[in-house]
Enzyme design. Structure first.
Site, PDB file in Angstrom:
ATOM      1  N   HIS A 207      10.077  -1.594 -12.995  1.00  0.00           N
ATOM      2  CA  HIS A 207       9.509  -0.386 -12.402  1.00  0.00           C
ATOM      3  C   HIS A 207      10.517   0.744 -12.227  1.00  0.00           C
ATOM      4  O   HIS A 207      10.158   1.833 -11.806  1.00  0.00           O
ATOM      5  CB  HIS A 207       8.897  -0.710 -11.039  1.00  0.00           C
ATOM      6  CG  HIS A 207       9.924  -1.041  -9.991  1.00  0.00           C
ATOM      7  ND1 HIS A 207      10.546  -2.267  -9.926  1.00  0.00           N
ATOM      8  CD2 HIS A 207      10.458  -0.307  -8.982  1.00  0.00           C
ATOM      9  CE1 HIS A 207      11.409  -2.265  -8.937  1.00  0.00           C
ATOM     10  NE2 HIS A 207      11.388  -1.094  -8.348  1.00  0.00           N
TER      11      HIS A 207
HETATM   12  C1  UD1 Z   1      10.155   2.160  -4.446  1.00  0.00           C
HETATM   13  C2  UD1 Z   1      11.645   2.187  -4.123  1.00  0.00           C
HETATM   14  C3  UD1 Z   1      12.361   1.122  -4.955  1.00  0.00           C
HETATM   15  C4  UD1 Z   1      11.722  -0.225  -4.794  1.00  0.00           C
HETATM   16  C5  UD1 Z   1      10.247  -0.116  -5.132  1.00  0.00           C
HETATM   17  C6  UD1 Z   1       9.521  -1.431  -5.002  1.00  0.00           C
HETATM   18  C7  UD1 Z   1      12.546   4.418  -3.549  1.00  0.00           C
HETATM   19  C8  UD1 Z   1      13.397   5.518  -4.040  1.00  0.00           C
HETATM   20  N1  UD1 Z   1      12.258   3.460  -4.456  1.00  0.00           N
HETATM   21  O1  UD1 Z   1      10.012   2.577  -5.795  1.00  0.00           O
HETATM   22  O2  UD1 Z   1      13.700   1.045  -4.531  1.00  0.00           O
HETATM   23  O3  UD1 Z   1      12.332  -1.147  -5.665  1.00  0.00           O
HETATM   24  O4  UD1 Z   1       9.644   0.854  -4.255  1.00  0.00           O
HETATM   25  O5  UD1 Z   1       8.216  -1.328  -5.414  1.00  0.00           O
HETATM   26  O6  UD1 Z   1      12.176   4.404  -2.389  1.00  0.00           O
HETATM   27  N2  UD1 Z   1       2.357   3.943  -6.241  1.00  0.00           N
HETATM   28  C9  UD1 Z   1       1.070   3.497  -6.148  1.00  0.00           C
HETATM   29  N3  UD1 Z   1       0.718   2.805  -5.041  1.00  0.00           N
HETATM   30  C10 UD1 Z   1       1.576   2.536  -4.038  1.00  0.00           C
HETATM   31  C11 UD1 Z   1       2.893   3.007  -4.140  1.00  0.00           C
HETATM   32  C12 UD1 Z   1       3.267   3.694  -5.251  1.00  0.00           C
HETATM   33  O7  UD1 Z   1       0.252   3.722  -7.024  1.00  0.00           O
HETATM   34  O8  UD1 Z   1       1.184   1.871  -3.060  1.00  0.00           O
HETATM   35  C13 UD1 Z   1       2.774   4.675  -7.465  1.00  0.00           C
HETATM   36  C14 UD1 Z   1       2.583   6.149  -7.331  1.00  0.00           C
HETATM   37  O9  UD1 Z   1       2.202   6.647  -8.562  1.00  0.00           O
HETATM   38  C15 UD1 Z   1       3.964   6.644  -6.986  1.00  0.00           C
HETATM   39  C16 UD1 Z   1       4.837   5.680  -7.768  1.00  0.00           C
HETATM   40  O10 UD1 Z   1       4.138   4.430  -7.718  1.00  0.00           O
HETATM   41  O11 UD1 Z   1       4.165   7.965  -7.333  1.00  0.00           O
HETATM   42  C17 UD1 Z   1       6.218   5.511  -7.230  1.00  0.00           C
HETATM   43  O12 UD1 Z   1       6.187   5.094  -5.845  1.00  0.00           O
HETATM   44  P1  UD1 Z   1       7.479   5.333  -4.922  1.00  0.00           P
HETATM   45  O13 UD1 Z   1       7.285   4.722  -3.600  1.00  0.00           O
HETATM   46  O14 UD1 Z   1       7.884   6.772  -4.973  1.00  0.00           O
HETATM   47  O15 UD1 Z   1       8.629   4.558  -5.665  1.00  0.00           O
HETATM   48  P2  UD1 Z   1       8.634   3.117  -6.352  1.00  0.00           P
HETATM   49  O16 UD1 Z   1       8.815   3.289  -7.798  1.00  0.00           O
HETATM   50  O17 UD1 Z   1       7.516   2.255  -5.871  1.00  0.00           O
END
Ligand code: UD1
Length: 379
Positions: A207
């Site tokens: 991811h």
């Molecule tokens: C975050 C953490 C990462 C961790 C990961 C575990 C940061 C910078 N990164 O990354 O260190 O390893 O979580 O999963 O904090 N999204 C959904 N549903 C959700 C959450 C996210 O669809 O419940 C999608 C959205 O499109 C969002 C994208 O995932 O924009 C990224 O989510 P985000 O929390 O910004 O970062 P992660 O890649 O999940």
């Protein structure tokens, strides 16, 4: 009474806070604690299911910040968390890991003069292009209590000038949770439900923006794994951001949806939604090897004794390479393929478990906090 706010935001935080809450509950007459969920992860499969599996209490306060650019998400957490702190006035905020919520809540608390404990301090990848490295650096420079998982983290903090009396080597809370749930997970039939044979499949997770946001990199990795999956099935529980990019780049055809009909599979590249904690642990402990760009999984496979290939150029958890079963190979498809073949043909890989990864880190942390009650402003 010591008043503590424990913070979680994203999936990897939940398993780290669980043992702390349990240990704090054992001292209910001395510690009053609230759980704040920032809402960085909000899908049931990324959040609620983990609360259920881990027996976590429902958050007392949900900030419902959700997704957004880094600045928007971080700022959203700060604005919402500041209101909570002004209302609740805790003696201490406890943050875990390295996600945006970790850093945002640390900055907010410190600017209000509230002390902060960072659990999993001192990890460094020395790769400032990783958002998590920025979060780790900012959090550690501000935190008052730095709880570390190994001697390398202690050394990193010493080199950065952190005084020794702020650093506490307590072990690994993520491993507390793994050890507490290993037996229950082993009694599930998750891998069989997916049609997989014991030690006869690869589990994959991916991811990181560096791997999934670039079309050439993502398609290169997926194509080479597709090739490998002709010989051994690969099961890929897919993070929402990765699925979004796979669709954006039109790469869906490389994967087929996994089914839970239990038909025996000898090959194929299967994708499924993110799984709950126990199902995922069952898959990992019974796999032949794990392929990942996660941080926590490098540690979990070390304790499970399952070979792990990390598709990143570096790791903030070098102890897993030094003692465990982790191999950090980068994201060049050829390097990944080569390492997979090497592991599949070498049946005897073994590693060691780092000191104090023994299921007691949460208790050690709470003991330190109780010893610090006076310094934290309680009587
Ligand atoms: C975050 C953490 C990462 C961790 C990961 C575990 C940061 C910078 N990164 O990354 O260190 O390893 O979580 O999963 O904090 N999204 C959904 N549903 C959700 C959450 C996210 O669809 O419940 C999608 C959205 O499109 C969002 C994208 O995932 O924009 C990224 O989510 P985000 O929390 O910004 O970062 P992660 O890649 O999940």
């Amino acid at each position: 009474m010591l008043k503590v706010i424990n913070v979680v935001g994203a999936r990897p935080n939940f398993m780290k806070i669980a043992p702390l809450i349990r240990a704090m509950d054992e001292h209910a007459e001395e510690i009053d604690h609230l759980l704040v969920h920032t809402g960085q992860h909000y899908d049931d499969k990324m959040s609620k299911f983990f609360f259920d599996d881990l027996g976590l209490p429902k958050p007392d306060i949900d900030l419902e910040v959700g997704s957004g650019s880094h600045a928007r998400q971080t700022a959203g957490v700060m604005v919402a968390f500041e209101k909570v702190l002004l209302r609740e006035r805790p003696h201490l905020v406890v943050v875990v890991g390295d996600v945006n919520s970790t850093m945002a809540c640390t900055i907010t608390a410190k600017k209000l003069g509230i002390k902060v404990a960072h659990v999993e301090a001192g990890l460094r990848s020395r790769d400032i292009t990783m958002p998590e490295e920025i979060n780790r650096l900012c959090t550690d420079v501000l935190a008052d209590y730095l709880f570390t998982t190994d001697y390398i983290a202690d050394r990193n903090l010493h080199r950065e000038g952190v005084p020794n009396d702020k650093i506490f080597f307590v072990g690994n809370v993520m491993i507390d949770t793994l050890l507490a749930h290993k037996k229950r997970a082993s009694q599930l039939d998750t891998y069989r439900r997916f049609g997989l044979g014991k030690h006869g499949y690869i589990v994959m997770t991916m991811h990181r923006p560096a791997n999934v946001d670039n079309r050439d990199i993502l398609s290169g990795i997926l194509k080479s794994l597709k090739k490998i999956s002709a010989d051994i099935p690969i099961l890929f529980p897919c993070h929402p951001r990765t699925l979004k990019m796979i669709r954006t780049f039109g790469l869906e055809k490389l994967l087929q949806p996994a089914t839970e009909k239990g038909e025996k599979l000898l090959s194929g590249f299967f994708v499924t939604e993110p799984l709950g904690y126990l199902d995922f642990l069952n898959l990992n402990m019974n796999s032949r090897l794990v392929l990942t760009d996660s941080g926590g999984l490098q540690e979990e496979t070390t304790v499970l004794g399952v070979p792990c290939i990390t598709m990143r150029p570096n790791t903030e958890r070098p102890i897993t390479e030094e003692l465990g079963t982790n191999h950090v190979v980068g994201n060049d498809p050829l390097a990944v393929e080569k390492k997979i073949h090497a592991i599949l043909t070498n049946r005897n890989e073994q590693g060691k478990i780092p000191p104090r990864w023994d299921g007691k880190a949460g208790q050690r942390i709470v003991q330190v906090l109780l010893n610090q009650k006076q310094a934290l402003g309680t009587r």
